[in-house]
Design an enzyme around this catalytic site. Sequence first.
Site, PDB file in Angstrom:
ATOM      1  N   ARG A  13       0.848  -1.200   0.000  1.00  0.00           N
ATOM      2  CA  ARG A  13       0.000   0.000   0.000  1.00  0.00           C
ATOM      3  C   ARG A  13       0.879   1.245   0.000  1.00  0.00           C
ATOM      4  NH1 ARG A  13      -1.585   1.401   4.620  1.00  0.00           N
ATOM      5  NH2 ARG A  13      -2.363  -0.638   5.279  1.00  0.00           N
ATOM      6  N   TYR A  50     -16.953  16.525 -15.264  1.00  0.00           N
ATOM      7  CA  TYR A  50     -17.348  15.118 -15.350  1.00  0.00           C
ATOM      8  C   TYR A  50     -18.410  14.814 -14.273  1.00  0.00           C
ATOM      9  CZ  TYR A  50     -16.836  10.065 -15.008  1.00  0.00           C
ATOM     10  OH  TYR A  50     -17.074   8.730 -14.958  1.00  0.00           O
ATOM     11  N   ASP A  91      -7.889  18.592 -14.039  1.00  0.00           N
ATOM     12  CA  ASP A  91      -8.190  17.250 -14.540  1.00  0.00           C
ATOM     13  C   ASP A  91      -7.854  17.268 -16.032  1.00  0.00           C
ATOM     14  OD1 ASP A  91      -9.381  15.008 -15.693  1.00  0.00           O
ATOM     15  OD2 ASP A  91     -11.041  14.970 -14.267  1.00  0.00           O
ATOM     16  N   LYS A 125      -8.997   6.309 -19.512  1.00  0.00           N
ATOM     17  CA  LYS A 125      -9.352   6.834 -20.829  1.00  0.00           C
ATOM     18  C   LYS A 125      -8.122   6.733 -21.756  1.00  0.00           C
ATOM     19  CE  LYS A 125     -13.043   7.593 -18.480  1.00  0.00           C
ATOM     20  NZ  LYS A 125     -13.365   8.861 -17.856  1.00  0.00           N
TER      21      LYS A 125
HETATM   22  C1  LIG Z   1     -13.838   9.164 -16.512  1.00  0.00           C
HETATM   23  C2  LIG Z   1     -13.430  10.463 -15.928  1.00  0.00           C
HETATM   24  C3  LIG Z   1     -13.177  10.594 -14.558  1.00  0.00           C
HETATM   25  C4  LIG Z   1     -13.363   9.445 -13.584  1.00  0.00           C
HETATM   26  O1  LIG Z   1     -12.437   8.443 -13.803  1.00  0.00           O
HETATM   27  P1  LIG Z   1     -12.695   6.877 -13.479  1.00  0.00           P
HETATM   28  O2  LIG Z   1     -11.438   6.253 -13.918  1.00  0.00           O
HETATM   29  O3  LIG Z   1     -13.922   6.466 -14.252  1.00  0.00           O
HETATM   30  O4  LIG Z   1     -12.929   6.773 -12.000  1.00  0.00           O
HETATM   31  C5  LIG Z   1     -12.758  11.826 -14.086  1.00  0.00           C
HETATM   32  N1  LIG Z   1     -12.605  12.891 -14.919  1.00  0.00           N
HETATM   33  C6  LIG Z   1     -12.852  12.800 -16.250  1.00  0.00           C
HETATM   34  C7  LIG Z   1     -12.668  13.999 -17.106  1.00  0.00           C
HETATM   35  C8  LIG Z   1     -13.272  11.593 -16.794  1.00  0.00           C
HETATM   36  O5  LIG Z   1     -13.532  11.519 -18.113  1.00  0.00           O
END
Ligand SMILES: *Cc1c(COP(=O)(O)O)cnc(C)c1O
Length: 376
Positions: A45, A97, A169, A194
């Site tokens: 961890r 998001y 982000d 993604k």
């Molecule tokens: C998908 C997404 C998230 C969340 O990520 P997960 O891997 O699904 O938990 C956060 N920000 C953006 C812009 C996203 O497209």
Amino acid sequence: MRKKTRLIHGGKTNDPSTGALSPPIYQASTFKQNGVGNFTYEYARTGNPTRAALESLIADVEKGDQGFAFASGMAAITAVMDLFAAGDHIIITDDVYGGTYRLMTQVLEQRNISVSFVDTSNKEELAQTIRTETKAVFIETPTNPLLKVTDLKKVAAIAKEHDLLLIVDNTFSTPYWQNPLALGADIVIHSATKYLGGHSDLLAGLVVTNNEKLGEGIHFIQNATGGVLAPHDSWLLIRGIRTLGIRMEEIEHNTKEIAHYLDQHPQVGHVYYPGLQNHPDRGVHEQQSAGYGGMISFTVESEAKALDVLQKVVYFTLAESLGAVESLISLPAPMTHASIPRDRRLSLGIEDGLIRLSVGLEDVEDLREDLAQALT
Ligand SMILES: *Cc1c(COP(=O)(O)O)cnc(C)c1O
């Protein structure tokens, strides 16, 4: 080191003990100590060598000093939000998001962390929202699904002036096109599920900072709350990141062509894509990002027409998520943004007939012909 080279040679990912170019998957939870307090790794961890290889790679690729890997994008965002305490106030881009919106409104507000959603592409609106309790600004640029753009350098200056952390982000642009730390951000977050993973086979989140004290704080939280990425998934993500450059170049090529095709199509209303001449913030986007990304949103006359397009497409798969090798299609109003009341949704510009595409790596002629037959 240039961009594609850094994706291949960045970080410390080789195995010095065997020379293996691909890092070993250390499927280990604990490590023998040579004596009390005498060890490199103690417990997985706190740190695992495969995860550490990934963390060193993403730190380099995002032009930061320290990287941290989490079990999902939401776990990464939650860990960053754990830096804040009851009474703090955070300003957030209004069309973030959906999962981030849910975390902020249903989890953080219960802990008495207040949030204001503002159009961060409007600097006056942003500056007016700052209060004495404000601790951070959280930005997505371009946004989902309307591809709104925030000027990161300008917001970084406002944040610095008011002693606020700037958190970005960067999932949509990826570090291949945009490096927020180099533009003045303090923390960058990715849903590596993604583009970074890129193959629809992995859930992961990443955090990068270039501030040593913030890095210590994030590592403390990562270890204390434990939402870490497993060794095998860390290895898969390293493999994904290696090809990010070539994937993003090809996605860029395909997306430009699809955006221009849709823009002149008689059945299509508005096309949202930062690479089109009519995008209001195209200039700002071009100053801070080397590419336009693989996301396009466009409107057709009604939800019924949009559902009809969804039924007819062959190569665009109806699915949530984005950024993978296969092209995806979704309808924000009844899917990702269904929890937002229709009036608020419409005032944000998310019309019933809005369709979102994540353009993949198929032959662009097939994608264009597919949209052509689905729209008629
Ligand atoms: C998908 C997404 C998230 C969340 O990520 P997960 O891997 O699904 O938990 C956060 N920000 C953006 C812009 C996203 O497209």
